[in-house]
Design a protein around this motif. Structure first.
Motif, PDB file in Angstrom:
ATOM      1  N   GLU A 115      15.524  20.704 -25.264  1.00 45.24           N
ATOM      2  CA  GLU A 115      14.784  20.287 -26.297  1.00 45.24           C
ATOM      3  C   GLU A 115      15.576  19.211 -27.294  1.00 45.24           C
ATOM      4  O   GLU A 115      14.743  18.333 -28.159  1.00 45.24           O
ATOM      5  N   ARG A 129       6.477  16.486 -19.948  1.00 45.65           N
ATOM      6  CA  ARG A 129       7.853  16.484 -19.469  1.00 45.65           C
ATOM      7  C   ARG A 129       8.388  16.018 -17.963  1.00 45.65           C
ATOM      8  O   ARG A 129       9.261  15.472 -18.014  1.00 45.65           O
ATOM      9  N   GLN A 147       4.858  20.549 -22.430  1.00 42.66           N
ATOM     10  CA  GLN A 147       5.349  21.391 -23.503  1.00 42.66           C
ATOM     11  C   GLN A 147       4.637  21.016 -24.694  1.00 42.66           C
ATOM     12  O   GLN A 147       4.338  19.957 -24.933  1.00 42.66           O
ATOM     13  N   GLN A 204       3.367  27.153 -25.417  1.00 46.87           N
ATOM     14  CA  GLN A 204       4.414  26.397 -25.598  1.00 46.87           C
ATOM     15  C   GLN A 204       4.586  25.664 -24.075  1.00 46.87           C
ATOM     16  O   GLN A 204       5.213  24.451 -24.004  1.00 46.87           O
ATOM     17  N   PHE A 205       4.342  26.270 -23.008  1.00 47.20           N
ATOM     18  CA  PHE A 205       4.673  25.546 -21.517  1.00 47.20           C
ATOM     19  C   PHE A 205       3.731  25.738 -20.727  1.00 47.20           C
ATOM     20  O   PHE A 205       2.992  26.881 -20.572  1.00 47.20           O
TER      21      PHE A 205
END
Length: 245
Positions: A115, A129, A147, A204-205
């Motif tokens: 990050e 990503r 992400q 988030q992912f």
């Protein structure tokens, strides 16, 4: 002169009586002695029987106590075996939990490191990503890692859009690609699941992978991935497609 015979008779009777009485007395005394000896012998036998009964009762009590002790020893061994097994299981679970916690800590450290290298952008922004593309015949395989810079809360809901640039009939064209069933057994095997493979819903992912169908005669050069929220493109990324050998 007449008294002499009478006196003699009385003496004779007295002597006879005295002799008889002595025999009786001796007989009585003998009976008493014999009776006393028999009574003593009887009492001795009774006392021996009582002692024997007491010994047998004591032996029975001892046997029962020994049996109870053996049962308690057996129960103790069973409980000790269970305790050893539970202790071993507990230690195994503790070791597994510690290993998982260590892995999680390492993952968090790696995530924090990445990050810092690749800031996710402003709050709520989405980043692509990773995008990996490979061609296999008339199929394109893709792997995507997304992400989102957001804390726990409302999830992002959107979809993936793939557009390929290449040559078809001697011209450079750009076309939208649709999901397809891949050649691997674990790939999606029906149309409904294939259609849903482009849907996104994450906080988030998000990882996504699958296959895209290439039109007949189309030679892809690059693939563009668009992240859509409704009809709005939130972020895009392009990857070159290596030509198969």
């Amino acid at each position: 002169m007449t008294e002499a015979p009478d006196s003699n008779r009385r003496n004779a009777l007295r002597t006879r009586f005295s002799g008889a009485g002595g025999g009786i007395i001796l007989a009585l005394l003998a009976g008493i002695v014999l009776g006393g000896g028999g009574l003593w012998a009887y009492q001795t036998v009774i006392q021996q029987d009582l002692r024997t009964d007491r010994i047998e009762l004591a032996l029975q009590d001892l046997s029962r106590s020994q049996e109870s002790l053996r049962q308690m020893q057996t129960q103790f061994e069973v409980l000790r075996g269970q305790l050893v097994l539970e202790e071993s299981t507990r230690k195994g679970l503790e070791k597994s939990l510690q290993s998982t916690q260590d892995d999680l800590a390492r993952t968090r450290e790696q995530l924090a490191f990445y990050e810092q290298l690749l800031p996710p952008g402003p709050s709520g922004s989405i980043s692509i990503r990773a995008l990996d593309v490979s061609q296999r015949g008339d199929l394109l395989g893709y792997k995507v890692l997304l992400q989102r810079n957001a804390t726990e809360g409302k999830a992002f809901s959107g979809s993936l859009q793939f557009q390929a640039t290449g040559r078809q009939d001697g011209k450079t064209v750009k076309i939208d690609l649709s999901p397809a069933v891949g050649p691997e057994p674990q790939a999606v095997q029906n149309t409904d699941e294939t259609s849903d493979s482009l849907a996104l819903n994450f906080n988030q992912f998000q990882r996504a992978m699958g296959w895209l169908a290439l039109p007949a005669g189309f030679e892809p050069v690059s693939l563009t991935l668009n992240i859509l929220e409704g009809n709005t493109i939130r972020v895009s990324r392009q990857a070159q497609i290596a030509q198969p050998d």
